[in-house]
Design a protein around this motif. Structure first.
Motif, short mmCIF file in Angstrom:
data_model
loop_
_atom_site.label_atom_id
_atom_site.label_comp_id
_atom_site.label_asym_id
_atom_site.label_seq_id
_atom_site.Cartn_x
_atom_site.Cartn_y
_atom_site.Cartn_z
N ASP A 65 0.83 -1.20 0.00
CA ASP A 65 0.00 0.00 0.00
C ASP A 65 0.87 1.26 0.00
OD1 ASP A 65 -2.67 1.37 0.41
OD2 ASP A 65 -1.61 2.04 2.20
N ALA A 66 1.91 1.27 0.84
CA ALA A 66 2.80 2.44 0.89
C ALA A 66 3.51 2.65 -0.44
CB ALA A 66 3.82 2.26 2.02
N ARG A 97 0.97 4.01 -3.08
CA ARG A 97 0.66 5.43 -2.83
C ARG A 97 1.85 6.31 -3.18
NH1 ARG A 97 0.02 6.51 2.25
NH2 ARG A 97 0.19 4.46 3.20
N ASP A 98 3.06 5.81 -2.92
CA ASP A 98 4.26 6.55 -3.30
C ASP A 98 4.35 6.66 -4.82
OD1 ASP A 98 6.74 7.86 -2.86
OD2 ASP A 98 7.80 5.99 -3.26
N ALA A 108 1.90 6.85 -6.97
CA ALA A 108 0.96 7.87 -7.45
C ALA A 108 1.52 9.28 -7.26
CB ALA A 108 -0.37 7.73 -6.72
N SER A 109 2.28 9.48 -6.18
CA SER A 109 2.82 10.81 -5.92
C SER A 109 4.07 11.10 -6.75
CB SER A 109 3.16 10.95 -4.43
OG SER A 109 4.25 10.11 -4.09
#
Length: 541
Positions: free
Chosen positions: A95-96, A99-100, A102-103
């Motif tokens: 998950d981390a 999400r990383d 996407a950023s």
């Protein structure tokens, strides 16, 4: 390999629930043993001759088989719960990473393949276009791909290990889960490294026999792996509960003298402590609890790990202070939970275990806390426990931290001074002194010694005997203002040596708020955050 979609859809809670079911089977086995044993006693009383003796032998053998199987059911629960925890960690990593991604302008498709996100790319038809601010960095795609691969690898390793352990248990069913080992186990107090070699030389069936039939021995031997000690102490907890209930019934059936009333009160308090332990051992939230030590004698002692220290990258051993005992263990378990939760918040992809070490006779009253005897007596046990954690840890060595609060800081300091302590670093909070005047005397590099004391902690005024006499004299000579002059500043030397939070001691000092002597774990207190960061990477807030 566990696939990307498989990991996303994995449900750790379902595996924990399955483990709880197997734990329930262990309890059912206890009831069946009692039934078989009772039936055998009834038959023995009224059935003689060869047939009766044969029936008695068969029932005795059946009861023994049931007793030998109970550690297996606890082991299955351990395997499934540990598997759930590792899958949770892998999911957190995944998950981390996503999400990383996407950023950083990286797209991850449904198969887990990372690539540059076209929406974050410049328009290549425009020769003057440059990479947009949100576009991917040159190293972003391979780093995201590596993060996904690491999460899947962790899940795959956990899956294979759990499958192997379960297969080994299934294979052992045909040959018998428990077999009596050779005589001659190491006595209590043996070097943990010697214990570890002895235990490793036994077959799994022999280890299970010892867990089932000698839980008091196995449960207290430093150097026996955490999982096996937990199995033994869980069995011991139920047996000791039964013993205490029988003692209570016997006392209640007789004359209640003052001495009997005192003993009844002690039994009730111990049973209350057992209830707290029992509830935490079956809790379906938070890290799995491992019972690594149990002794109901006197005020009672217990050692509880939140998370498996043998598997963790970081292990924090917490030694509480004055008035701590088995009946009041709920508060200390709560503090351990807070530290474990904060470590998980800061490093969700790392495995951290927090151990509540209450294996010493903590002072009950202030007059006892004025003497170092109980800290001195605790030293060999704490030294041995930490050596045992080193001996049984699997994989690369864990980062080991030992934390002492209040009188517990004296226990940690005395142990380090007199015996050495298997730890990468020690932490003192709310300390009345640690038995030395310099961090270097703890036989650890001074930069591995940490200390923090709240600005309003009364312990800051626990002056040593010489300074105490001086302050009392000032208070008496100058009525009214004397007390303000004498006690308006912190003591330079505390009751058990120099203040470890003082500039001259040589420790690394961190902020500890203004929440008094017991508020270091309060929400918002920087001490809790610092303790977690020191545990994880050796740096305070």
């Amino acid at each position: 390999m566990i696939g990307y979609a498989q990991l996303w859809s994995a449900d750790p809670a379902a595996w924990r629930a399955a483990g709880a079911t197997w734990r329930g089977v262990a309890g059912l086995t206890d009831r069946r043993v009692a039934e078989v044993t009772g039936t055998a006693a009834e038959l023995r009383a009224g059935w003689a001759g060869p047939a009766g003796q044969a029936a008695d032998r068969r029932l005795h053998g059946l009861a023994s088989e049931l007793v030998g199987s109970r550690p297996v059911f606890i082991e299955v629960e351990q395997i499934l719960t540990e598997y759930a925890a590792r899958i949770s960690t892998a999911k957190a990593m995944l998950d981390a990473t996503v999400r990383d991604a996407a950023s950083r302008g990286v797209r991850v498709d449904r198969r887990g393949v990372a690539s540059a996100d076209p929406a974050a790319q410049p328009d290549r038809r425009d020769p003057t276009a440059t990479r947009q601010p949100g576009g991917p960095e040159p190293a972003a795609v391979p780093e995201i791909a590596a993060g996904i691969a690491a999460a899947l690898e962790l899940a795959t390793t956990a899956d294979r290990e759990a499958a192997r352990r379960l297969a080994d248990l299934a294979a052992g069913a045909g040959a018998g889960w428990a077999t009596a080992p050779p005589a001659g186990p190491p006595p209590p107090g043996s070097d943990p490294a010697v214990v570890r070699r002895w235990w490793a030389g036994l077959t799994p069936a022999q280890r299970r026999w010892l867990v089932a039939h000698e839980p008091a021995l196995v449960g207290r031997l430093d150097g026996v792996p955490v999982g096996d000690r937990d199995q033994a102490n869980r069995l011991l907890l139920e047996r000791q509960r039964g013993t205490l209930l029988a003692e209570r019934s016997a006392l209640l059936s007789g004359r209640i003298t003052p001495a009997v009333a005192v003993e009844l009160a002690r039994i009730e308090r111990t049973l209350a402590g057992f209830d707290v332990l029992g509830d935490r051992l079956v809790a379906d939230t938070g890290p799995r609890a491992y019972l690594l030590g149990l002794d109901p004698a006197g005020d009672g002692r217990a050692v509880v790990a939140l998370g498996d220290p043998d598997q963790a990258e970081n292990v924090l051993t917490y030694v509480p202070g004055m008035t701590t005992d088995l009946p009041t263990i709920a508060g200390e378990l709560g503090r351990a939970e807070l530290m474990a939760a904060r470590c998980a918040d800061l490093a969700p992809t790392e495995r951290t275990a927090v151990v509540l070490w209450l294996d010493y006779d903590a002072p009950d009253f202030l007059d006892q806390a004025l003497h170092p005897r109980q800290a001195h007596d605790a030293g060999p046990a704490l030294h041995s426990f930490q050596e045992g954690l080193r001996a049984t840890h699997e994989g690369p060595p864990a980062r080991q931290t030992v934390l002492g609060h209040s009188y517990g800081s004296l226990v940690v300091g005395t142990t380090a001074r007199d015996h050495g302590i298997a730890a990468d670093q020690v932490v003192f909070i709310g300390s009345p002194g640690v038995g030395v005047d310099r961090a270097a005397d703890l036989h650890l590099p001074p930069d591995r010694v940490w200390a923090g004391t709240a600005g309003d902690d009364v312990i800051r005024h626990a002056a040593g005997p010489v300074e105490l006499l001086g302050r009392l004299a000032v208070s008496g000579v100058l009525p009214g203002v004397g007390a303000m002059i004498a006690w308006g500043r912190p003591a330079e030397d505390l009751w058990f040596g120099a203040d470890p939070s003082g500039a001259d001691f040589g420790a690394r000092v961190f902020g500890a708020g203004t929440d008094g002597h017991t508020g270091y774990w309060n929400a918002g207190n920087p001490a809790l955050d610092s303790i977690a960061r020191i545990t994880l990477d050796g740096r305070a807030r």
